[in-house]
Design a protein around this motif. Structure first.
Motif, PDB file in Angstrom:
ATOM      1  N   UNK A  80       0.828  -1.207   0.000  1.00 36.68           N
ATOM      2  CA  UNK A  80       0.000   0.000   0.000  1.00 36.68           C
ATOM      3  C   UNK A  80       0.864   1.260   0.000  1.00 36.68           C
ATOM      4  N   UNK A  81       1.874   1.274   0.833  1.00 35.80           N
ATOM      5  CA  UNK A  81       2.745   2.450   0.908  1.00 35.80           C
ATOM      6  C   UNK A  81       3.555   2.614  -0.377  1.00 35.80           C
ATOM      7  N   UNK A  82       4.071   1.503  -0.894  1.00 31.34           N
ATOM      8  CA  UNK A  82       4.880   1.561  -2.106  1.00 31.34           C
ATOM      9  C   UNK A  82       4.066   2.053  -3.300  1.00 31.34           C
ATOM     10  N   UNK A  83       2.929   1.439  -3.554  1.00 34.73           N
ATOM     11  CA  UNK A  83       2.162   1.776  -4.750  1.00 34.73           C
ATOM     12  C   UNK A  83       1.547   3.163  -4.652  1.00 34.73           C
ATOM     13  N   UNK A  88       1.781   8.753  -6.597  1.00 32.39           N
ATOM     14  CA  UNK A  88       1.926  10.190  -6.349  1.00 32.39           C
ATOM     15  C   UNK A  88       2.975  10.794  -7.270  1.00 32.39           C
ATOM     16  N   UNK A  89       4.005  10.028  -7.572  1.00 33.41           N
ATOM     17  CA  UNK A  89       5.069  10.502  -8.459  1.00 33.41           C
ATOM     18  C   UNK A  89       4.691  10.397  -9.937  1.00 33.41           C
ATOM     19  N   UNK A  90       3.489   9.910 -10.208  1.00 32.38           N
ATOM     20  CA  UNK A  90       3.043   9.796 -11.590  1.00 32.38           C
ATOM     21  C   UNK A  90       3.637   8.618 -12.337  1.00 32.38           C
ATOM     22  N   UNK A  91       4.183   7.654 -11.608  1.00 30.57           N
ATOM     23  CA  UNK A  91       4.794   6.491 -12.238  1.00 30.57           C
ATOM     24  C   UNK A  91       3.820   5.315 -12.253  1.00 30.57           C
ATOM     25  N   UNK A  92       4.225   4.242 -12.885  1.00 36.57           N
ATOM     26  CA  UNK A  92       3.328   3.108 -13.092  1.00 36.57           C
ATOM     27  C   UNK A  92       3.340   2.177 -11.884  1.00 36.57           C
ATOM     28  N   UNK A  93       2.432   2.404 -10.971  1.00 37.21           N
ATOM     29  CA  UNK A  93       2.400   1.631  -9.741  1.00 37.21           C
ATOM     30  C   UNK A  93       2.076   0.167  -9.990  1.00 37.21           C
ATOM     31  N   UNK A 235      -3.238   1.783 -19.903  1.00 35.19           N
ATOM     32  CA  UNK A 235      -3.178   2.835 -18.885  1.00 35.19           C
ATOM     33  C   UNK A 235      -4.499   3.550 -18.710  1.00 35.19           C
ATOM     34  N   UNK A 236      -5.517   3.172 -19.483  1.00 38.52           N
ATOM     35  CA  UNK A 236      -6.820   3.808 -19.344  1.00 38.52           C
ATOM     36  C   UNK A 236      -7.478   3.403 -18.046  1.00 38.52           C
ATOM     37  N   UNK A 237      -8.458   4.185 -17.633  1.00 43.98           N
ATOM     38  CA  UNK A 237      -9.186   3.870 -16.414  1.00 43.98           C
ATOM     39  C   UNK A 237      -8.395   4.110 -15.157  1.00 43.98           C
ATOM     40  N   UNK A 238      -7.290   4.819 -15.250  1.00 43.45           N
ATOM     41  CA  UNK A 238      -6.503   5.148 -14.065  1.00 43.45           C
ATOM     42  C   UNK A 238      -5.570   4.057 -13.614  1.00 43.45           C
TER      43      UNK A 238
END
Length: 240
Positions: A80-83, A88-93, A235-238
């Motif tokens: 949870x903390x990692x993703x 938040x950094x806009x990267x691919x969690x 990457x659609x749908x968030x």
């Protein structure tokens, strides 16, 4: 405006989640039949195994189940903390979560290299591999919940089976998807878990050591991460 509607997930992403469900079946075959008895993803079983073990009934040792429960909790918090931080950094969690999961499964394979399956009386290496796998499955559960594909939690099939039956022509429950065609996705989820477990069990029957149960699972997780990374349409749908 219906702001509570669930996001529509693209078909390729659903396919990848099916593959991850298959991986869970493989992991559970290894953890339950070769390392345990303990589950690493389906923690309901561990809660009951722990209860039975503490009551000294059913010849179920409590240590493996307790260790898996604690390790799963660590994995869930870490995931949870990692993703969240990666998002938040806009990267691919999603990719990050899978890469870390695959690395953990690979580490468990290394711990179990050449290790013979030992059901019921796990040694130190068996327990260590179980703990690492449980961390990986705790992280995976967070990943699956963040993706939120209805009927595809990837780490359990109880809700998928219930929704499949209740939303079918037998159950006729509109609230659970009757008439929407979602029954097919739920049926495939159950089949994927079954097939993964069957694959793991057959590898055990063929005499494979622990590492050869886990290496294919790790490779598949890395492949799923690579496929997602290479397809911007996912990457659609968030979902990142």
């Amino acid at each position: 405006m219906n702001t509570g509607a669930r996001p529509v997930r693209p078909a390729p992403l659903i396919g990848l989640m099916m593959v991850l469900t298959w991986v869970t079946g493989m992991i559970e075959a290894a953890s339950l039949l070769a390392l345990g008895p303990a589950f690493t993803a389906m923690q309901t079983g561990n809660v009951l195994f722990l209860a039975f073990g503490l009551a000294h009934e059913g010849n179920l040792p409590a240590l493996a189940s307790a260790l898996s429960l604690v390790s799963f909790a660590v994995g869930a918090v870490f995931g949870a903390r990692l993703e969240a931080a990666v998002e938040v950094r806009g990267q691919r969690w999603f990719v990050t979560g899978l890469v870390v999961e695959g690395t953990l499964i690979l580490a468990a394979a290394g711990i179990g290299w050449g290790l013979d399956p030992q059901y019921g009386h796990p040694g130190t290496r068996h327990l260590t591999a179980t703990a690492v796998l449980a961390v990986a499955m705790g992280l995976r559960t967070v990943t699956s919940m963040r993706v939120n594909v209805p009927g595809l939690p990837t780490t359990l099939v109880t809700r998928s089976m219930t929704s499949l039956l209740a939303g079918s022509a037998l159950g006729h429950d509109m609230a659970l998807g009757y008439g929407t065609g979602s029954w097919a996705r739920r049926a495939w989820a159950v089949a994927a878990m079954f097939t993964g477990g069957l694959t793991g069990a057959l590898l055990l029957r063929a005499g494979c050591t622990v590492n050869w149960l886990l290496l294919p699972a790790a490779v598949v997780v890395f492949v799923v991460a690579s496929v997602h990374l290479a397809r911007p349409s996912l990457l659609t749908g968030g979902t990142r």
